[in-house]
Design a protein around this motif. Structure first.
Motif, PDB file in Angstrom:
ATOM      1  N   ALA A  70      58.106 -43.264   2.580  1.00  0.00           N
ATOM      2  CA  ALA A  70      57.406 -41.989   2.787  1.00  0.00           C
ATOM      3  C   ALA A  70      57.508 -41.149   1.515  1.00  0.00           C
ATOM      4  O   ALA A  70      58.608 -40.869   1.036  1.00  0.00           O
ATOM      5  CB  ALA A  70      58.012 -41.240   3.970  1.00  0.00           C
ATOM      6  N   SER A  71      56.355 -40.737   0.984  1.00  0.00           N
ATOM      7  CA  SER A  71      56.376 -39.932  -0.249  1.00  0.00           C
ATOM      8  C   SER A  71      55.646 -38.614  -0.074  1.00  0.00           C
ATOM      9  O   SER A  71      55.507 -37.850  -1.025  1.00  0.00           O
ATOM     10  CB  SER A  71      55.743 -40.720  -1.399  1.00  0.00           C
ATOM     11  OG  SER A  71      54.389 -40.970  -1.140  1.00  0.00           O
ATOM     12  N   ARG A  72      55.127 -38.332   1.148  1.00  0.00           N
ATOM     13  CA  ARG A  72      54.401 -37.084   1.363  1.00  0.00           C
ATOM     14  C   ARG A  72      55.338 -36.070   1.971  1.00  0.00           C
ATOM     15  O   ARG A  72      55.730 -36.243   3.125  1.00  0.00           O
ATOM     16  CB  ARG A  72      53.205 -37.321   2.272  1.00  0.00           C
ATOM     17  CG  ARG A  72      52.154 -38.115   1.517  1.00  0.00           C
ATOM     18  CD  ARG A  72      50.932 -38.351   2.340  1.00  0.00           C
ATOM     19  NE  ARG A  72      49.916 -38.928   1.480  1.00  0.00           N
ATOM     20  CZ  ARG A  72      49.047 -39.845   1.877  1.00  0.00           C
ATOM     21  NH1 ARG A  72      49.052 -40.289   3.119  1.00  0.00           N
ATOM     22  NH2 ARG A  72      48.150 -40.314   1.048  1.00  0.00           N
ATOM     23  N   GLY A 171      52.877 -61.176 -13.800  1.00  0.00           N
ATOM     24  CA  GLY A 171      51.674 -60.654 -13.129  1.00  0.00           C
ATOM     25  C   GLY A 171      50.532 -60.502 -14.120  1.00  0.00           C
ATOM     26  O   GLY A 171      50.308 -61.372 -14.963  1.00  0.00           O
ATOM     27  N   ILE A 172      49.824 -59.380 -14.038  1.00  0.00           N
ATOM     28  CA  ILE A 172      48.680 -59.156 -14.926  1.00  0.00           C
ATOM     29  C   ILE A 172      49.143 -58.238 -16.060  1.00  0.00           C
ATOM     30  O   ILE A 172      49.695 -57.160 -15.801  1.00  0.00           O
ATOM     31  CB  ILE A 172      47.516 -58.497 -14.160  1.00  0.00           C
ATOM     32  CG1 ILE A 172      47.169 -59.308 -12.897  1.00  0.00           C
ATOM     33  CG2 ILE A 172      46.293 -58.349 -15.058  1.00  0.00           C
ATOM     34  CD1 ILE A 172      46.161 -58.628 -11.987  1.00  0.00           C
ATOM     35  N   ALA A 173      48.936 -58.671 -17.282  1.00  0.00           N
ATOM     36  CA  ALA A 173      49.400 -57.861 -18.417  1.00  0.00           C
ATOM     37  C   ALA A 173      48.602 -56.552 -18.463  1.00  0.00           C
ATOM     38  O   ALA A 173      47.362 -56.584 -18.392  1.00  0.00           O
ATOM     39  CB  ALA A 173      49.214 -58.635 -19.711  1.00  0.00           C
ATOM     40  N   SER A 199      56.087 -48.563 -14.313  1.00  0.00           N
ATOM     41  CA  SER A 199      57.146 -49.162 -15.143  1.00  0.00           C
ATOM     42  C   SER A 199      56.597 -50.342 -15.944  1.00  0.00           C
ATOM     43  O   SER A 199      56.960 -50.544 -17.103  1.00  0.00           O
ATOM     44  CB  SER A 199      58.301 -49.645 -14.257  1.00  0.00           C
ATOM     45  OG  SER A 199      58.887 -48.551 -13.590  1.00  0.00           O
ATOM     46  N   ARG A 200      55.709 -51.111 -15.326  1.00  0.00           N
ATOM     47  CA  ARG A 200      55.143 -52.268 -16.045  1.00  0.00           C
ATOM     48  C   ARG A 200      54.276 -51.819 -17.212  1.00  0.00           C
ATOM     49  O   ARG A 200      54.303 -52.415 -18.277  1.00  0.00           O
ATOM     50  CB  ARG A 200      54.331 -53.151 -15.096  1.00  0.00           C
ATOM     51  CG  ARG A 200      55.229 -53.881 -14.123  1.00  0.00           C
ATOM     52  CD  ARG A 200      54.435 -54.865 -13.300  1.00  0.00           C
ATOM     53  NE  ARG A 200      55.301 -55.475 -12.301  1.00  0.00           N
ATOM     54  CZ  ARG A 200      54.920 -56.470 -11.512  1.00  0.00           C
ATOM     55  NH1 ARG A 200      53.701 -56.960 -11.592  1.00  0.00           N
ATOM     56  NH2 ARG A 200      55.752 -56.971 -10.633  1.00  0.00           N
ATOM     57  N   PHE A 201      53.497 -50.781 -17.004  1.00  0.00           N
ATOM     58  CA  PHE A 201      52.700 -50.241 -18.118  1.00  0.00           C
ATOM     59  C   PHE A 201      53.620 -49.716 -19.222  1.00  0.00           C
ATOM     60  O   PHE A 201      53.390 -49.970 -20.406  1.00  0.00           O
ATOM     61  CB  PHE A 201      51.765 -49.113 -17.634  1.00  0.00           C
ATOM     62  CG  PHE A 201      50.422 -49.601 -17.186  1.00  0.00           C
ATOM     63  CD1 PHE A 201      50.249 -50.140 -15.918  1.00  0.00           C
ATOM     64  CD2 PHE A 201      49.315 -49.544 -18.030  1.00  0.00           C
ATOM     65  CE1 PHE A 201      49.003 -50.606 -15.498  1.00  0.00           C
ATOM     66  CE2 PHE A 201      48.071 -50.008 -17.633  1.00  0.00           C
ATOM     67  CZ  PHE A 201      47.912 -50.541 -16.362  1.00  0.00           C
TER      68      PHE A 201
END
Ligand code: NAP
Length: 259
Positions: A70-72, A171-173, A199-201
């Motif tokens: 839950a983030s709202r 995954g996808i670069a 984090s991946r970006f």
């Protein structure tokens, strides 16, 4: 029209219609001056210049959601308005599959003036069902990115187009994601989460800017904001140039990695 909404309309005109930048006057009300300081650099980004800006709203202890997902809402109204303004300035909004699963967001511009950008969802293994709102509501064009070996020719997910990209070791670069979107004329990307996707970006050096809005709350457990490869000494941490803004009770830290 209030001073703030008038300035916002001018900023949209600068961004999307090549309008002139609103004149900055020394006697500007503080809320108008803050609006210009935060958004004018984005409104003035030249067409075609690559720009990836990510945003996370987190607690003081670095959580973006509870353990249940839950983030709202971790951050307040002013940060929500901020995300809608960033959407309105961007060419595309991007989220990971986890965010879609937990939040089923609309990813449209509703809290301020502006047009909806393209919505992009990363679903690398093609596991999402077509029943999420972005695939059904037709409110804005939507694109799903998946590993090419998971995408039969011509596949759609609800109303969304599915695009296959090369499968990499993790995954996808992000550079392939940016290149595929740039080919479609989408250069200004607003990456809205979650922590894994951003984090991946960041780990791939594929973000120009990262906006972290910190709310004065301690969750004590939950989903982490950023997770990067381990370092040994604090000195090895990233120390980007910062811009800082008050958003209601929250504080927005904008990390500038590249201009
Ligand atoms: N507070 C905030 O600002 C905020 C913002 C957004 C979300 N949230 C919350 O955060 C949680 C979701 O965040 P999360 O970090 O768990 O997940 P997420 O980042 O939304 O999604 C991660 C998933 O997206 C796919 N993905 C992303 N980038 C990829 C890449 N480069 N290559 C391949 N696959 C990629 C992978 O799933 P597949 O293997 O399925 O493709 C990955 O496991 C939810 O609870 C949501 O409510 C909070």
């Amino acid at each position: 029209m209030g001073a703030e909404s008038g300035i916002w309309e001018s900023l949209l005109a600068v961004r999307h219609r090549g309008g002139a930048a609103p004149a900055q006057r020394s006697e500007e009300p503080p809320e108008v001056a803050a609006l210009l300081e935060l958004y004018l650099p984005y409104a003035q980004v030249p067409r075609g210049r690559p720009l990836a800006v990510a945003h996370l709203g987190q607690s003081l202890d670095g959580r973006i959601a509870t353990a249940a997902g839950a983030s709202r809402w971790v951050t307040g109204e002013a940060d929500l308005l901020h995300t809608h303004r960033m959407r309105a300035l961007a060419d595309a909004i991007l989220v990971g599959s986890g965010t879609l699963r937990h939040d089923d967001p609309q990813l449209t511009v509703r809290r301020c003036g502006g047009r909806h950008p393209l919505r992009v969802v990363i679903d690398s293994e093609r596991r999402l069902t077509p029943f999420y709102r972005v695939f059904q509501d037709g409110a804005a064009p939507t694109l799903v990115l998946a590993c090419a070996d998971r995408v039969p020719a011509g596949e759609r997910l609800g109303q969304a187009e599915v695009l296959g990209l090369p499968r990499g070791p993790a995954g996808i670069a992000p550079r392939h994601i940016r290149a595929a979107l740039a080919e479609r004329g989408l250069h200004f990307l607003f990456i809205e989460g979650g922590g894994i996707t951003i984090s991946r970006f960041l780990a791939a050096g594929a973000l120009e800017r990262l906006q972290i809005t910190v709310a004065p709350v301690i969750l004590g457990s939950g989903k982490p904001s950023l997770t990067l490869p381990e370092i040994v000494e604090p000195g090895e941490g990233l120390r980007p140039r910062l811009r800082r803004f008050a958003l209601g009770d929250d504080t927005l830290y904008e990390c500038v990695f590249h201009d």
